[in-house]
Every structure is written in C-alpha cells, then in structure tokens.
Write an enzyme that holds these catalytic residues in place. Structure first.
Site, PDB file in Angstrom:
ATOM      1  N   LEU A  50       0.818  -1.215   0.000  1.00 20.68           N
ATOM      2  CA  LEU A  50       0.000   0.000   0.000  1.00 20.68           C
ATOM      3  C   LEU A  50       0.847   1.259   0.000  1.00 20.68           C
ATOM      4  O   LEU A  50       1.825   1.353   0.737  1.00 20.68           O
ATOM      5  CB  LEU A  50      -0.908  -0.004   1.240  1.00 20.68           C
ATOM      6  CG  LEU A  50      -1.810   1.217   1.428  1.00 20.68           C
ATOM      7  CD1 LEU A  50      -3.199   0.786   1.872  1.00 20.68           C
ATOM      8  CD2 LEU A  50      -1.216   2.177   2.454  1.00 20.68           C
TER       9      LEU A  50
ATOM     10  N   ASP B 263       0.241   8.502   1.986  1.00 21.24           N
ATOM     11  CA  ASP B 263       0.605   9.907   1.816  1.00 21.24           C
ATOM     12  C   ASP B 263       1.959  10.150   1.135  1.00 21.24           C
ATOM     13  O   ASP B 263       2.932   9.458   1.432  1.00 21.24           O
ATOM     14  CB  ASP B 263       0.682  10.590   3.184  1.00 21.24           C
ATOM     15  CG  ASP B 263      -0.547  10.365   4.037  1.00 21.24           C
ATOM     16  OD1 ASP B 263      -1.470   9.678   3.584  1.00 21.24           O
ATOM     17  OD2 ASP B 263      -0.563  10.887   5.165  1.00 21.24           O
TER      18      ASP B 263
ATOM     19  N   TYR C 214       5.019   7.701  10.388  1.00 25.01           N
ATOM     20  CA  TYR C 214       3.863   8.383   9.813  1.00 25.01           C
ATOM     21  C   TYR C 214       4.291   9.659   9.088  1.00 25.01           C
ATOM     22  O   TYR C 214       5.470   9.985   8.994  1.00 25.01           O
ATOM     23  CB  TYR C 214       2.832   8.669  10.918  1.00 25.01           C
ATOM     24  CG  TYR C 214       1.929   7.467  11.222  1.00 25.01           C
ATOM     25  CD1 TYR C 214       2.212   6.213  10.704  1.00 25.01           C
ATOM     26  CD2 TYR C 214       0.803   7.608  12.014  1.00 25.01           C
ATOM     27  CE1 TYR C 214       1.379   5.120  10.966  1.00 25.01           C
ATOM     28  CE2 TYR C 214      -0.036   6.525  12.286  1.00 25.01           C
ATOM     29  CZ  TYR C 214       0.261   5.277  11.760  1.00 25.01           C
ATOM     30  OH  TYR C 214      -0.565   4.207  12.022  1.00 25.01           O
ATOM     31  N   SER C 215       3.301  10.430   8.640  1.00 21.78           N
ATOM     32  CA  SER C 215       3.591  11.495   7.681  1.00 21.78           C
ATOM     33  C   SER C 215       4.425  12.653   8.219  1.00 21.78           C
ATOM     34  O   SER C 215       4.426  12.929   9.412  1.00 21.78           O
ATOM     35  CB  SER C 215       2.285  12.041   7.121  1.00 21.78           C
ATOM     36  OG  SER C 215       1.772  11.071   6.253  1.00 21.78           O
TER      37      SER C 215
ATOM     38  N   ASP D  97       1.719  14.651  11.561  1.00 23.70           N
ATOM     39  CA  ASP D  97       1.988  15.187  10.228  1.00 23.70           C
ATOM     40  C   ASP D  97       2.644  16.574  10.246  1.00 23.70           C
ATOM     41  O   ASP D  97       2.119  17.534   9.646  1.00 23.70           O
ATOM     42  CB  ASP D  97       0.699  15.219   9.371  1.00 23.70           C
ATOM     43  CG  ASP D  97      -0.093  13.922   9.427  1.00 23.70           C
ATOM     44  OD1 ASP D  97       0.523  12.878   9.721  1.00 23.70           O
ATOM     45  OD2 ASP D  97      -1.316  13.942   9.190  1.00 23.70           O
TER      46      ASP D  97
ATOM     47  N   GLU E  52      -5.934  16.314   9.336  1.00 22.30           N
ATOM     48  CA  GLU E  52      -4.735  15.579   8.945  1.00 22.30           C
ATOM     49  C   GLU E  52      -3.982  16.371   7.884  1.00 22.30           C
ATOM     50  O   GLU E  52      -4.561  17.139   7.119  1.00 22.30           O
ATOM     51  CB  GLU E  52      -5.112  14.207   8.359  1.00 22.30           C
ATOM     52  CG  GLU E  52      -5.711  13.256   9.376  1.00 22.30           C
ATOM     53  CD  GLU E  52      -5.782  11.809   8.875  1.00 22.30           C
ATOM     54  OE1 GLU E  52      -5.433  10.905   9.639  1.00 22.30           O
ATOM     55  OE2 GLU E  52      -6.206  11.598   7.724  1.00 22.30           O
TER      56      GLU E  52
END
Ligand code: FRU
Length: 524
Positions: free
Chosen positions: A84, A87, A146-147, A207, A263
C-alpha cells in the site's frame, strides 16, 4: 441469464443459496466477471503489525508474483513496488534533485506498519525509487513512520515526521521526531522527541510540516483537541534550530470547527499569499459539500501573521479536487519559489479492487499551484508534455493502451460527453461538460469494477458556461482531469474490465488532440 438458471438449479440441489453465493463470489466472479483473478486476504491487527524481519523471503516473493498478475499497474504515475502507498511525504529539493517519499506498507494492500520509501527526480515527471529510508525500527516509531515533511540543512535533508508508538496496552503515543538523510542515502535518526503531544490534545496529533517564512522556520501539526475538535498547532524553531521548537499557538484560519481531526496540514505561499491545504475529517457537509469519505480542502489567506498564528482574511473552505480520490496532498515552496503539490490518489478506510493483487494507491502527477483572480489553479508541471509520443486529432477509438492525454477545446452553449475506459457498448467513465448550465459530471458507475459505491458513483462541480479547455490524463487505472488549465480538477481511479480501453465522443463537439504517453523516453 444462463447463470440465473444455473443458480436456481444449484439452489434446489443444495437447498440453500449460501453455497452458490459463496461459489459465485469467491470463484466465479473472481475468474469471470472480475476477469483478472487475484486473491482475497483478511488483515488482522497482528498481521498488520508483524515486524518486517518476520516476513519470509517466500512470502515476499508470493506478493511480488501476485502483483505481476495485476492488470492495473500504472505506467507514468508513482505507485508502490509492493503493498500500500498512502501519503506523499518529505517533498523537497535536495542534492540537486527533487525528492519525495511515499508512505508504504510493503506486505499487502492494508494500512499496517508504515515506512517511507524515497524517490528522486530530475524533472518532476520521471521518478526513480532509491530506497527505504525510514523503517519503523526504533522505540519512538515502533508502530509506523507516519507522515511528515523535509527541508535541507547543511547538506543534509532533515525529515520531520510522526513516530507512531503504541505501548503494551495499545495506547498510542504520537511523537514528532526527526532524522537526517545524507547525500549517500544514510539515515541518522535523532534520538529525542522534537515536539511532544500537547496537554490539550488527544493521541491524534501528527503530520508536521516544516516551512520557511521570511527566513524563519515554522512547523504546523494537525491534531484533535480533548473536546474532539480538529485543529492545527503552529510552532517556531528557536534560533532556526530544527531540534528546538516553541509553540506559537493554535492556527486561526476561521475554522468552522465541525471536523473531529485535521490531517496533513500544509502552508505554502503563492506570490506572498498563504494557502492552507488540509484534510478535515468529519467536516459537516453543510459547511462544504463533498462525497468522498474525507475531503482534501484549502483556504487562501490574504496574509500570515506569525505573532498571533493567524491566516488573515481566509477565503471560504473549498475542495481541492472534485473527483473520487485525492487526499493528503503535500505541497511545498521549491527553492525557485514555485508552490508544488502531489496528492495521494487514494483514501483512508476504502478497499480497492487492486487489493486482490497486493497493491493499493498511487500518486497524482506533480502539480504546480498558482492563484489567478483570487482562485487556486493546479496544473501538472510543464515537463509532463515530454511524455507525449504520437499525436493525433481526437476521434473515436475502440481500443487504446489506456495511457494517453487528451487536450481538448469545448465550445460554449452546448453539452459535450466523452466516454473513456469504454467498451464496445460505449460504457465506461462518462464525462459530461454541460456548457449550457455550467456543470461537469463524472460518472464511473459503468466503468470497471465497482467499489466504494456507498460514497456515490458520480461527482460534479460547477464551471462557468464559456468555451472550456480540458487536459485529461489516463494511465491504466487512473484519470486526472484538469479543466481550464487547472481551475477545477477531478482525479480518481477506474479499474477497467479487460475490454474497457476505448474513447468515444457521445455528445457535442469537443475537438483537440490525443497523445499517446510514453514514460522514460525523454527525461528533460
Ligand atoms: C493520512 C494519515 C496521516 C498519518 C498517515 C498514517 O492519510 O492518516 O494523518 O500520518 O496517514 O499512515
């Protein structure tokens, strides 16, 4: 018809349609209607968070083999090698090249343990994968890298991201952390939390976007207040040191306060005007009409007040894209001042037909942002024209490779209709430009395998009923429609059946060019 009788007969035989439905769904449809096969997988939490080193070589080979069977792999869009893609992260300019990372769960089409994979480009069109750069391999990012964003400091690229950590009770601790990437691709993670979860914020805090405003470095982070309201916090780097962040305040952008989480906030400047791009989850549809599970939105401000953390004179909230897929857009101001953006053409909490082939998610083309007459425009960077190979005038085609661009002019005063990804019955992705009423409609109800239908099968938006130009990009299972050089954009996925590759004009008189697009032929 025949199938109906076979089903009836089988029902009598088995006294229950259960077995028949099971057979149809798991065997027949998969082989015939979904004529491409693939496998269905269930993802337990345990499987999603299995450590990378525990996946065997054999399992990885199986995943690669399954992907090779996919009929929907893109040719000129970024997509994950395996698993997958979500972002875009760390979009930046470093070491003489454009750099962007895709966030990835490599072991299948699921939101599992995430890492960042680096891509480099010389022209913002051709991207080369150069390696996995942020593995979830420390205490601080143990449950996913994460982002986040990136910025060059002293010949190193500073990656500012969220370390997703869960403790033994599965309680989430979001850490805003950093790493330095050197010119040889070596990563050094900074062994300290750069921004802690604020006391007024839940575990949804993530983020970070670093940006330079008039020589001072700032960062914004998306979050959720204890009262479950989404918000954005603004920080300032003391002495411009990326390890030393001080709160300025909650960003005031005249939020309607209906979203429960914000987000991926990004602030960019276009001719000095601040543009805030963000993904509000749970936004009230009375505030903004949207159909996707979550929208990607923006506001244009008149000025940015760093003392009071205010976007001064913000426009109403608007949809960045009117299509079926566009999320977590990452934008940054390039060293040459341009505001560049790239989006995830995918959405959280949605299953895709390609999941059966162990891949999900692609990037949009890289878009340059501009403001004209107070409106935001987004258009693919100029270098995209280098992909144009053969050129023809627009005409009906019953077969293409589904890798092309249409550049069309649509005269005002009438309706024009095109069907792309079309089969011999002219069924496929229907795009209607009603230039009497001033409306565009994109209907994918007859295009390929259906999915996410509970969010509707068509999308529309208003445009002015004047002569209109349109650039449409098609890439195997992706479409991006740019109206009037990017005044309005519709992006999305279509997972065509084997015979869906035609182009038909079914109404009106669009005229213009069809270009076959070929990746990797020219690089400048
Ligand atoms: C948006 C998002 C981000 C988060 C990342 C995790 O798609 O939920 O907020 O950092 O994905 O994969």
């Amino acid at each position: 018809m025949i199938l109906k009788y076979v089903k009836r007969f089988a029902e009598i035989l088995f006294f229950s349609s259960f077995f028949v439905d099971f057979y149809l769904e798991n065997v027949y449809y998969r082989r015939k209607k979904f004529n491409f096969g693939g496998k269905k997988l269930t993802w337990t939490t345990e499987k999603r968070y299995r450590r990378y080193e525990d996946w065997t070589q054999e399992e990885i080979e199986q995943i690669k083999k399954n992907i090779e069977q996919s009929p929907w792999r893109a040719t000129y869009h970024v997509e994950p090698k395996t698993g997958l893609l979500n972002d875009p992260n760390g979009f930046s300019y470093f070491n003489g090249k454009w750099v962007v990372f895709y966030q990835n769960f490599p072991f299948g089409a699921a939101h599992g343990l995430k890492c960042w994979v680096q891509l480099e480009s010389e022209d913002l069109v051709h991207f080369k994968e150069t390696g996995v750069r942020l593995l979830p391999d420390t205490e601080l990012d143990s449950h996913g890298a994460y982002s986040g964003s990136a910025m060059e400091f002293n010949d190193q690229l500073f990656l500012f991201y969220t370390g997703n950590h869960r403790d033994e009770n599965w309680v989430r601790h979001p850490y805003q952390i950093g790493a330095l990437l050197d010119k040889n691709g070596q990563i050094n993670k900074i062994d300290q939390v750069l921004i802690e979860q604020p006391a007024d914020t839940t575990d949804h805090f993530r983020d970070p976007q670093i940006f330079n405003y008039r020589g001072q470095f700032y960062a914004i982070v998306g979050g959720q207040k204890l009262d479950k309201k989404g918000y954005i916090k603004l920080y300032k780097a003391l002495d411009n040191d990326y390890r030393n962040w001080q709160v300025v305040g909650d960003l005031d952008y005249a939020s309607d306060n209906t979203a429960y989480m914000i987000e991926c906030p990004n602030l960019v400047f276009i001719d000095e005007q601040p543009v805030l791009l963000y993904c509000p989850q749970g936004l009230d549809k009375k505030v903004l009409s949207y159909d996707n599970i979550y929208p990607n939105t923006y506001k244009i401000g008149q000025a940015f007040d760093t003392k009071t953390a205010t976007l001064i004179g913000p426009s109403p909230i608007k949809n960045l894209d009117y299509g079926f897929e566009c999320y977590a857009t990452q934008a940054f101001n390039a060293p040459d001042g341009r505001a560049l953006a790239v989006s995830w053409l995918g959405l959280p909490d949605v299953d895709y037909p390609s999941d059966r082939f162990d891949h999900q998610g692609v990037f949009s083309l890289v878009k340059e942002l501009s403001i004209k007459n107070g409106k935001l425009y987004q258009h693919p960077v100029n270098a995209i024209t280098n992909l144009r190979d053969s050129e023809e005038s627009l005409s009906n085609k019953n077969h293409t490779h589904n890798t092309y661009e249409l550049e069309l002019t649509l005269p005002a005063g009438q309706s024009h209709e095109l069907v792309l990804f079309a089969d011999e019955n002219k069924e496929g992705l229907r795009i209607v430009f009603d230039l009497e009423k001033g409306q565009v409609l994109v209907d994918r109800s007859q295009a390929g395998e259906q999915y996410a239908t509970k969010f509707g099968t068509s999308r529309s938006c208003d445009i002015s009923p004047t002569d209109t130009t349109v650039n449409i990009f098609v890439d195997k299972s992706i479409f991006e429609i740019f109206i009037n050089k990017g005044e309005k954009v519709f992006s999305g996925r279509v997972f065509p059946h084997e015979n869906q590759s035609g182009i038909y004009v079914t109404k009106g008189a669009p005229s213009g060019k069809y270009y076959e697009l070929v990746y990797g032929r020219k690089t400048n």
